[in-house]
Motif scaffolding. Structure first.
Motif, short mmCIF file in Angstrom:
data_model
loop_
_atom_site.label_atom_id
_atom_site.label_comp_id
_atom_site.label_asym_id
_atom_site.label_seq_id
_atom_site.Cartn_x
_atom_site.Cartn_y
_atom_site.Cartn_z
N ALA A 1 6.30 2.82 -9.54
CA ALA A 1 6.71 3.06 -8.15
C ALA A 1 6.32 4.47 -7.70
CB ALA A 1 8.21 2.83 -8.00
N LEU B 1 10.86 1.51 -1.48
CA LEU B 1 9.49 1.24 -1.03
C LEU B 1 9.48 0.54 0.33
CD1 LEU B 1 7.92 0.03 -4.41
CD2 LEU B 1 7.75 2.28 -3.36
N ARG B 2 10.43 -0.33 0.55
CA ARG B 2 10.52 -1.02 1.85
C ARG B 2 10.82 -0.02 2.96
NH1 ARG B 2 14.06 -4.38 0.50
NH2 ARG B 2 15.91 -3.40 1.40
N CYS C 1 15.33 -2.01 -10.27
CA CYS C 1 14.25 -2.68 -9.53
C CYS C 1 14.65 -2.91 -8.08
CB CYS C 1 13.91 -4.01 -10.20
SG CYS C 1 12.89 -3.82 -11.67
N CYS D 1 2.94 -2.95 -5.08
CA CYS D 1 3.87 -2.44 -6.07
C CYS D 1 5.18 -3.23 -6.04
CB CYS D 1 4.15 -0.96 -5.83
SG CYS D 1 5.26 -0.21 -7.04
N ARG D 2 5.65 -3.55 -4.85
CA ARG D 2 6.88 -4.35 -4.74
C ARG D 2 6.71 -5.71 -5.39
NH1 ARG D 2 8.84 -4.67 1.29
NH2 ARG D 2 10.53 -5.79 0.23
N ARG D 3 5.52 -6.29 -5.23
CA ARG D 3 5.26 -7.60 -5.84
C ARG D 3 5.30 -7.51 -7.36
NH1 ARG D 3 1.52 -10.19 -8.38
NH2 ARG D 3 0.11 -8.39 -8.35
N SER E 1 13.30 -7.05 -13.61
CA SER E 1 13.68 -7.58 -12.30
C SER E 1 14.19 -9.01 -12.43
CB SER E 1 12.50 -7.53 -11.34
OG SER E 1 12.83 -8.12 -10.10
N GLU F 1 3.26 -2.57 -0.85
CA GLU F 1 3.57 -4.00 -0.92
C GLU F 1 3.16 -4.58 -2.27
OE1 GLU F 1 5.22 -7.48 0.26
OE2 GLU F 1 5.24 -5.59 1.39
N ASP G 1 12.72 -1.23 -4.94
CA ASP G 1 12.21 -2.10 -3.88
C ASP G 1 12.74 -1.66 -2.52
OD1 ASP G 1 10.82 -4.75 -3.14
OD2 ASP G 1 12.84 -4.99 -2.29
#
Length: 622
Positions: A483, A533-534, A526, A509-511, A519, A507, A530
């Protein structure tokens, strides 16, 4: 106050104007906030005589300083400063050539020094990616995690006493601090910003003890030292509050001059407390030393930092930068903090400036480890150390790959550090001892050097592979590092002007995080990553949004992850939020005191929010 069309007009400290009879009526009913911007007022427009507000004998208290319902210890001490001192600026006196006029240290009694040594030492645990690798298999990128946790704070250390305490009985169980604060008082700080800054500094002054020393430097077009490094005894606090309270705003922003003067205060001092740090707050951009940024080039922000406080020895004098509002230079403040070993915090909402300072000093007043160095040696002849993921901490891998080191520097009480190592090893029919880990550090209270030899990292070598999930701790740290790397890559894309690419990087990285083993097993880290990052993606929705807050939010997040230390991000310091905050109990305690305006240390101890690093119960080391 001024006349206007037959009615008196009142301009509040936040710069909004009202008809006096209307606003005084509102205040009469207990409304002490601006109806427009909701800023809390200190200077209250009362429509009545002075005698009805201030009791006889207290005429030194201006009508606009009438007591508010939430009177606190800051104002209690300020009232003890003689009126003539509070009103006399007397701050433009010439400065000495040498700043060796610092107040001598408070000597600790010999009897006390025997009791201050912590009964605990730094804890270390190691985790390997898998506990067993088949005899016929070799590995080129096998992960080993080293986890460190600093000793906990003594109860007295967390509940350090505020302003109304004398030096008698003050805890000596923590390392005293030399603190230099650099305060931006340029024209843009006028009004509510300056009022909130003064209050935040009042909170800091309250919570420094008689062994701690403080020097304040105010800067605008030039910098000036308000007072020398002074112990925060009862009289020291009074004089510090007097100086801070008399500040006015005006002029430009010269960060380099402020840092130069701070370096001189530290270099010239005749005495030295074990811990030393600089706090820098600014709401603008240095227009005196940084040329306008030409597209494709990046200013040399490192040139702003005097060589004596550059990070040449793992942040001996870290500069903790605080960017205030939407117009500060987050790149400059982040760079200054990074090269000195400090952190960068983004104060989006001016109302949380005191909380941001509280979180910072909660850490500075709980330093339990200094000059920490971690060493790693390969044991089995076929093992090689490939890389060390250590964020901003200086790490080295020997040319032959047989050993490495990490300069960790100082740790606050209860702080944790994770370092991810990559090793390679050949096939083997016997269990393989990969690494031997050791570390050393200095106790800042006793000045004792402590050396710890850790356990060896070993893996089993069965004949055939047995099903085994990846180690949860290793997977979690991989996600955190992934991240942080993605945030750095997204920032680079955004600075190139390609926001769509930056959003896509986050996006992806979130996936990957969502599909990770930890996760899928409900790991809260996690979820936190997330959410972070969002939030960053949302702040990159447009160039305007990115320039206003996105860049600063990303940089404060990067600073936090690279040092694994709490920073203020955006408009919240709430450790119960999803954002991965690295807060320690000492920080949380100080934050709670700031948010509750606690004037007394005898209050029931608030329930500590579980630090966000401790998301899951960790199993025993492998």
């Amino acid at each position: 106050m001024k006349p206007g069309h037959g009615q008196a007009l009142f301009t509040a400290e936040c710069s909004h104007m009202f008809h006096f009879h209307c606003i005084s009526s509102s205040v009469k009913h207990g409304n002490y906030v601006c109806p427009v911007c909701r800023a809390k007022w200190k200077e209250i427009p009362f429509n009545r005589s002075l005698s009805s507000i201030v009791p006889r004998g207290r005429s030194g208290l201006n009508v606009n300083q009438a007591r508010l319902p939430q009177q606190d210890a800051y104002m209690a001490l300020l009232r003890q400063v003689p009126t003539r001192q509070r009103e006399a600026p007397a701050l433009h006196t010439s400065e000495p050539v040498e700043f060796n006029d610092d107040e001598p240290l408070q000597l600790m009694e010999a009897a006390d020094s025997c009791d201050v040594r912590s009964s605990k030492t730094v804890e270390m645990k190691t985790y390997s990616e898998f506990s067993a690798i088949p005899q016929s298999s070799s590995q080129d990128d096998f992960a080993v995690l080293i986890h460190l946790k600093a000793p906990c704070a003594n109860p007295e250390q967390i509940t350090s006493r505020p302003v109304n305490t004398t030096s008698v009985g003050y805890p000596t169980s923590r390392a005293p601090v030399d603190l230099v604060t650099l305060l931006d008082v340029s024209g843009s700080m006028a009004g509510t910003k300056l009022a909130l800054l003064k209050r935040a500094m009042g909170f800091v002054i309250q919570h420094l003890g008689p062994s701690d020393r403080l020097s304040v430097i105010a800067f605008s077009s030039t910098a000036r030292r308000l007072f020398h490094l002074r112990r925060m005894s009862h009289s020291g606090r009074q004089q510090a509050l007097q100086a801070v309270n008399s500040l006015g705003a005006g002029g430009g922003t010269n960060i380099a001059d402020a840092l130069k003067k701070a370096a001189k205060v530290i270099e010239d001092r005749s005495y030295k407390n074990p811990v030393c740090s600089i706090i820098l707050l600014s709401d603008g951009q240095d227009t005196y030393n940084i040329s306008s940024n030409v597209r494709g080039t990046r200013p040399d922000y490192r040139s702003l930092v005097p060589s004596s406080i550059l990070n040449q020895a793992v942040g001996i004098v870290p500069v903790h930068g605080f960017g205030f509002g939407a117009d500060h230079d987050s790149d400059a403040l982040h760079s200054i903090a990074e090269v000195s070993g400090g952190t960068f915090s983004f104060i989006e909402d001016e109302g949380v400036i005191q909380d941001a300072f509280a979180q910072c000093i909660g850490g500075l007043l709980s330093v339990v480890v200094q000059d920490m160095r971690l060493t790693v040696q390969c044991v089995h002849t076929g093992v090689q150390l490939r890389s060390i993921k250590s964020g901003s901490y200086l790490s080295k891998v020997a040319g032959d790959g047989r050993d490495g080191s990490i300069d960790v520097g100082h740790l606050y009480a209860d702080e944790e550090r994770d370092f991810l190592l990559s090793v390679s090893f050949p096939q083997s029919r016997e269990q393989t001892i990969l690494l031997k880990v050791a570390f050393s550090y200095r106790d800042p209270v006793t000045n004792e050097c402590i050396k710890i030899q850790g356990d060896e990292v070993m893996i089993l070598r069965p004949k055939s592979r047995t099903p085994e999930p990846v180690c949860m701790e290793v997977d979690r740290e991989r996600n955190r590092v992934r991240a942080a790397d993605s945030i750095e890559a997204a920032r680079a894309a955004a600075e190139r002007g390609v926001l769509s690419e930056a959003v896509a990087i986050l996006e992806e990285c979130r996936r990957v995080l969502l599909e990770s083993f930890s996760s899928r097993n409900g790991d809260r880290l996690c979820m936190a990553l997330d959410a972070e990052l969002r939030e960053m993606q949302e702040r990159m929705a447009s160039r305007q949004r990115y320039e206003a807050s996105g860049r600063a939010y990303l940089l404060s997040g990067l600073s936090s992850h690279s040092w694994q230390r709490a920073t203020t991000r955006g408009d919240s310091t709430d450790s119960s939020s999803l954002v991965y905050s690295y807060q320690t109990p000492s920080m949380v305690q100080m934050l709670q005191r700031s948010q509750n305006h606690c004037p007394s240390p005898q209050i029931p101890r608030p329930q500590i929010i579980v630090p966000t690093r401790s998301f899951i119960q960790k199993p025993q080391p492998r």
